[in-house]
Motif scaffolding. Structure first.
Motif, PDB file in Angstrom:
ATOM      1  N   ALA A  71       0.903  -1.142  -0.174  1.00  0.00           N
ATOM      2  CA  ALA A  71      -0.060   0.051  -0.104  1.00  0.00           C
ATOM      3  C   ALA A  71       0.880   1.388   0.052  1.00  0.00           C
ATOM      4  N   GLY A  72       2.126   1.273   0.792  1.00  0.00           N
ATOM      5  CA  GLY A  72       2.755   2.432   0.624  1.00  0.00           C
ATOM      6  C   GLY A  72       3.615   2.662  -0.390  1.00  0.00           C
ATOM      7  N   PHE A  73       3.792   1.595  -1.380  1.00  0.00           N
ATOM      8  CA  PHE A  73       4.421   1.718  -2.534  1.00  0.00           C
ATOM      9  C   PHE A  73       3.463   2.284  -3.397  1.00  0.00           C
ATOM     10  N   VAL A  74       2.314   1.667  -3.483  1.00  0.00           N
ATOM     11  CA  VAL A  74       1.365   2.229  -4.561  1.00  0.00           C
ATOM     12  C   VAL A  74       1.014   3.591  -4.150  1.00  0.00           C
ATOM     13  N   PHE A  75       0.769   3.986  -2.893  1.00  0.00           N
ATOM     14  CA  PHE A  75       0.817   5.331  -2.407  1.00  0.00           C
ATOM     15  C   PHE A  75       1.771   6.245  -3.198  1.00  0.00           C
ATOM     16  N   PHE A  76       3.145   5.841  -3.155  1.00  0.00           N
ATOM     17  CA  PHE A  76       4.426   6.874  -3.349  1.00  0.00           C
ATOM     18  C   PHE A  76       4.025   6.776  -4.927  1.00  0.00           C
ATOM     19  N   ILE A  77       3.775   5.571  -5.496  1.00  0.00           N
ATOM     20  CA  ILE A  77       3.686   5.984  -7.139  1.00  0.00           C
ATOM     21  C   ILE A  77       2.517   6.871  -7.620  1.00  0.00           C
ATOM     22  N   LEU A  78       1.689   6.846  -6.701  1.00  0.00           N
ATOM     23  CA  LEU A  78       0.394   7.579  -7.131  1.00  0.00           C
ATOM     24  C   LEU A  78       0.575   9.111  -6.753  1.00  0.00           C
TER      25      LEU A  78
END
Lengths: 110, 140
Positions: A71-78
């Motif tokens: 979830a953190g990874f996806v948040f940074f990518i967003l």
């Protein structure tokens, strides 16, 4: 045997993430222009911290921790492209121009 | 060599690389000729701190560090957005503001045709862009 595979995967992810972060910082220092610096930082930097988070999630071995790191990874990518675009737009609007190696600025003709 | 030793050694090496990253990026924060350069370098620094936290989570085995990394990413994103709005609300550059403006003095002219952008309300900026687009459409 499975332990070794997981350890090697985690090690490779850690090395790759740290090196991506280093490449982003080197790009910030070496490139000539705010916009080219932004190109280095917002892509390589995001991938770097994302890979490190991914490694932490795999290393923990729990599905809950892995889901959080994902979830953190996806948040940074967003969020990283949004932040970089906002900063570039604000800088261009207030008169920071591209330096001479850049040959064309489409936003100027608006 | 046990798997734990492999992970521990690579985590230590990653910490060293991240420390070098931190130093290099903070050099841009100190030197950076313009304000947006410094903001961009601060954004990179917060990303590097997230990487630090992830590596520390691997090294110590505390999964809580991942939550801290996620919240730090949220704070970093909000800080960058707020700094960008600050750059926008500070208004157009004066002609003698730093080396970037000095090098491209002629091309700064078109930006200074909207001096009332420093009225610093976004509602002022929005209708500013639409007439410009309309005139371009009329011209073509």
């Amino acid at each position: 045997m499975m332990d070794y595979v997981a350890a090697i995967v985690v090690s490779v992810l850690l090395m790759a993430g740290a090196l991506f972060a280093l490449v982003a910082a080197l790009g910030i220092v070496r490139l000539p222009d705010l916009y080219t610096r932004m190109h280095a930082a917002s892509k390589a930097g995001t991938v770097g911290s994302g890979l490190l988070l991914f490694a932490a999630g795999i290393e923990s071995g729990e599905i809950a921790v892995f889901a959080r790191s994902l979830a953190g990874f996806v948040f940074f990518i967003l969020t990283a492209p949004v932040a970089a675009h906002l900063l570039a737009r604000a800088a261009h609007k207030t008169g920071y121009r591209l330096l001479p190696p850049s040959v064309r600025d489409d936003l100027l003709e608006r | 060599m046990t798997p734990d030793a492999i992970v521990s050694i690579s985590a230590s090496v990653a910490l060293v690389i991240l420390a070098a990253t931190f130093l290099v990026a903070s050099w841009r924060v100190i030197v950076g000729p313009t304000l947006p350069d410094r903001i961009l370098a601060l954004d990179t620094l917060s990303g590097t701190a997230i990487g630090f936290l992830a590596v520390v989570a691997v090294k110590t085995g505390f999964a809580l560090y991942i939550d801290i990394a996620i919240s730090l990413g949220l704070v970093g994103f909000l800080a960058t957005v707020a700094f960008a709005r600050f750059v926008l609300s500070r208004g157009p550059l004066p002609a003698s503001a730093g080396p970037m403006a000095a090098q491209t003095d002629k091309t700064v002219r078109p930006a200074s045709k909207k001096p009332d952008a420093k009225v610093k309300s976004d509602a002022k900026l929005k209708p500013k862009t639409t007439p410009a687009r309309k005139t371009k459409k009329d011209r073509t």
